[in-house]
Design a protein around this motif. Structure first.
Motif, PDB file in Angstrom:
ATOM      1  N   GLY A 123       0.829  -1.198   0.000  1.00  0.00           N
ATOM      2  CA  GLY A 123       0.000   0.000   0.000  1.00  0.00           C
ATOM      3  C   GLY A 123       0.857   1.238   0.000  1.00  0.00           C
ATOM      4  O   GLY A 123       2.085   1.173   0.136  1.00  0.00           O
ATOM      5  N   THR A 124       0.213   2.383  -0.168  1.00  0.00           N
ATOM      6  CA  THR A 124       0.882   3.686  -0.189  1.00  0.00           C
ATOM      7  C   THR A 124       0.305   4.538   0.932  1.00  0.00           C
ATOM      8  O   THR A 124      -0.915   4.721   1.009  1.00  0.00           O
ATOM      9  N   TYR A 125       1.197   5.039   1.789  1.00  0.00           N
ATOM     10  CA  TYR A 125       0.743   5.882   2.893  1.00  0.00           C
ATOM     11  C   TYR A 125       0.359   7.238   2.325  1.00  0.00           C
ATOM     12  O   TYR A 125       1.156   7.904   1.652  1.00  0.00           O
ATOM     13  N   ARG A 126      -0.873   7.639   2.574  1.00  0.00           N
ATOM     14  CA  ARG A 126      -1.424   8.847   1.949  1.00  0.00           C
ATOM     15  C   ARG A 126      -0.621  10.108   2.286  1.00  0.00           C
ATOM     16  O   ARG A 126      -0.396  10.939   1.405  1.00  0.00           O
ATOM     17  N   ARG A 127      -0.217  10.305   3.529  1.00  0.00           N
ATOM     18  CA  ARG A 127       0.465  11.545   3.927  1.00  0.00           C
ATOM     19  C   ARG A 127       1.833  11.719   3.285  1.00  0.00           C
ATOM     20  O   ARG A 127       2.248  12.830   3.014  1.00  0.00           O
ATOM     21  N   THR A 128       2.555  10.606   3.053  1.00  0.00           N
ATOM     22  CA  THR A 128       3.916  10.717   2.517  1.00  0.00           C
ATOM     23  C   THR A 128       4.000  10.360   1.038  1.00  0.00           C
ATOM     24  O   THR A 128       4.979  10.705   0.383  1.00  0.00           O
ATOM     25  N   GLY A 129       3.011   9.602   0.542  1.00  0.00           N
ATOM     26  CA  GLY A 129       3.075   9.120  -0.831  1.00  0.00           C
ATOM     27  C   GLY A 129       4.055   7.974  -1.009  1.00  0.00           C
ATOM     28  O   GLY A 129       4.314   7.546  -2.130  1.00  0.00           O
ATOM     29  N   ARG A 130       4.586   7.447   0.095  1.00  0.00           N
ATOM     30  CA  ARG A 130       5.557   6.341   0.033  1.00  0.00           C
ATOM     31  C   ARG A 130       4.834   4.997   0.093  1.00  0.00           C
ATOM     32  O   ARG A 130       3.909   4.809   0.865  1.00  0.00           O
ATOM     33  N   SER A 131       5.332   4.096  -0.720  1.00  0.00           N
ATOM     34  CA  SER A 131       4.754   2.754  -0.777  1.00  0.00           C
ATOM     35  C   SER A 131       5.579   1.778   0.038  1.00  0.00           C
ATOM     36  O   SER A 131       6.754   2.016   0.320  1.00  0.00           O
ATOM     37  N   MET A 132       4.943   0.671   0.384  1.00  0.00           N
ATOM     38  CA  MET A 132       5.649  -0.408   1.072  1.00  0.00           C
ATOM     39  C   MET A 132       5.154  -1.751   0.560  1.00  0.00           C
ATOM     40  O   MET A 132       4.050  -1.868   0.021  1.00  0.00           O
ATOM     41  N   ARG A 133       6.017  -2.712   0.707  1.00  0.00           N
ATOM     42  CA  ARG A 133       5.716  -4.116   0.404  1.00  0.00           C
ATOM     43  C   ARG A 133       6.450  -4.913   1.474  1.00  0.00           C
ATOM     44  O   ARG A 133       7.683  -4.918   1.499  1.00  0.00           O
ATOM     45  N   VAL A 134       5.690  -5.539   2.375  1.00  0.00           N
ATOM     46  CA  VAL A 134       6.264  -6.130   3.583  1.00  0.00           C
ATOM     47  C   VAL A 134       5.666  -7.516   3.819  1.00  0.00           C
ATOM     48  O   VAL A 134       4.443  -7.679   3.767  1.00  0.00           O
ATOM     49  N   ARG A 135       6.510  -8.482   4.124  1.00  0.00           N
ATOM     50  CA  ARG A 135       6.042  -9.832   4.441  1.00  0.00           C
ATOM     51  C   ARG A 135       5.314  -9.846   5.786  1.00  0.00           C
ATOM     52  O   ARG A 135       5.646  -9.074   6.680  1.00  0.00           O
ATOM     53  N   PHE A 136       4.339 -10.744   5.916  1.00  0.00           N
ATOM     54  CA  PHE A 136       3.654 -10.932   7.194  1.00  0.00           C
ATOM     55  C   PHE A 136       3.414 -12.408   7.466  1.00  0.00           C
ATOM     56  O   PHE A 136       3.417 -13.234   6.553  1.00  0.00           O
ATOM     57  N   VAL A 137       3.194 -12.691   8.732  1.00  0.00           N
ATOM     58  CA  VAL A 137       2.659 -13.968   9.191  1.00  0.00           C
ATOM     59  C   VAL A 137       1.503 -13.628  10.114  1.00  0.00           C
ATOM     60  O   VAL A 137       1.638 -12.789  11.011  1.00  0.00           O
ATOM     61  N   HIS A 138       0.368 -14.255   9.883  1.00  0.00           N
ATOM     62  CA  HIS A 138      -0.820 -14.096  10.728  1.00  0.00           C
ATOM     63  C   HIS A 138      -1.142 -15.451  11.359  1.00  0.00           C
ATOM     64  O   HIS A 138      -1.188 -16.460  10.643  1.00  0.00           O
ATOM     65  N   VAL A 139      -1.366 -15.464  12.648  1.00  0.00           N
ATOM     66  CA  VAL A 139      -1.773 -16.687  13.334  1.00  0.00           C
ATOM     67  C   VAL A 139      -3.211 -16.492  13.803  1.00  0.00           C
ATOM     68  O   VAL A 139      -3.506 -15.579  14.579  1.00  0.00           O
ATOM     69  N   TRP A 140      -4.087 -17.338  13.291  1.00  0.00           N
ATOM     70  CA  TRP A 140      -5.528 -17.260  13.544  1.00  0.00           C
ATOM     71  C   TRP A 140      -5.966 -18.389  14.458  1.00  0.00           C
ATOM     72  O   TRP A 140      -5.460 -19.514  14.353  1.00  0.00           O
TER      73      TRP A 140
END
Length: 130
Positions: free
Chosen positions: A89-106
């Motif tokens: 996603g792109t942070y609206r205030r800075t215009g900077r994008s990110m791509r980050v790995r995640f792990v979710h435990v449900w």
């Protein structure tokens, strides 16, 4: 796959469609949703309303095109499902994008999502915000 696996998979599908109601529909009334320390929305939210307002609505307001795309779901048995994927996603205030790995435990019990815990590189998320 198990019922728990199908429920978590349906949550991610609702997220992909932008269906907030569908995302929270399977939540137990006392769900405990934990965002990792260091993440911008860190903490534990209890109940669907807290998760909706404290996490999902904030992500929608503050990020353009925020996505949580699982690459893999692992059925751990006993109602545990692990999602491995990528936030983007792109942070609206800075215009900077990110791509980050995640792990979710449900955690799923009696057809309801009762718990969620997030693991991610919080530094990369925050770097997009600064």
């Amino acid at each position: 796959m198990s019922e728990a696996y199908d429920i978590v998979k349906a949550h991610y599908a609702a997220s992909d469609r932008g269906d907030l109601d569908g995302m929270v529909e399977p939540f137990a009334a006392d769900i405990r949703w934990t965002e990792m320390a260091g993440f911008p929305y860190a903490g534990t939210y209890v109940g669907p309303d807290e998760v909706r307002s404290g996490v999902f609505e904030r992500l929608g307001r503050e990020w353009k095109g925020f996505r949580a795309d699982p690459d893999r779901l692992v059925d751990g048995g006993d109602g545990t499902v692990v999602g491995i994927g990528v936030y983007s996603g792109t942070y609206r205030r800075t215009g900077r994008s990110m791509r980050v790995r995640f792990v979710h435990v449900w955690q799923v019990k009696d057809g309801r999502i009762t718990g969620f815990e997030q693991f991610t590189d919080t530094h990369l998320v925050r770097a997009a915000m600064e």
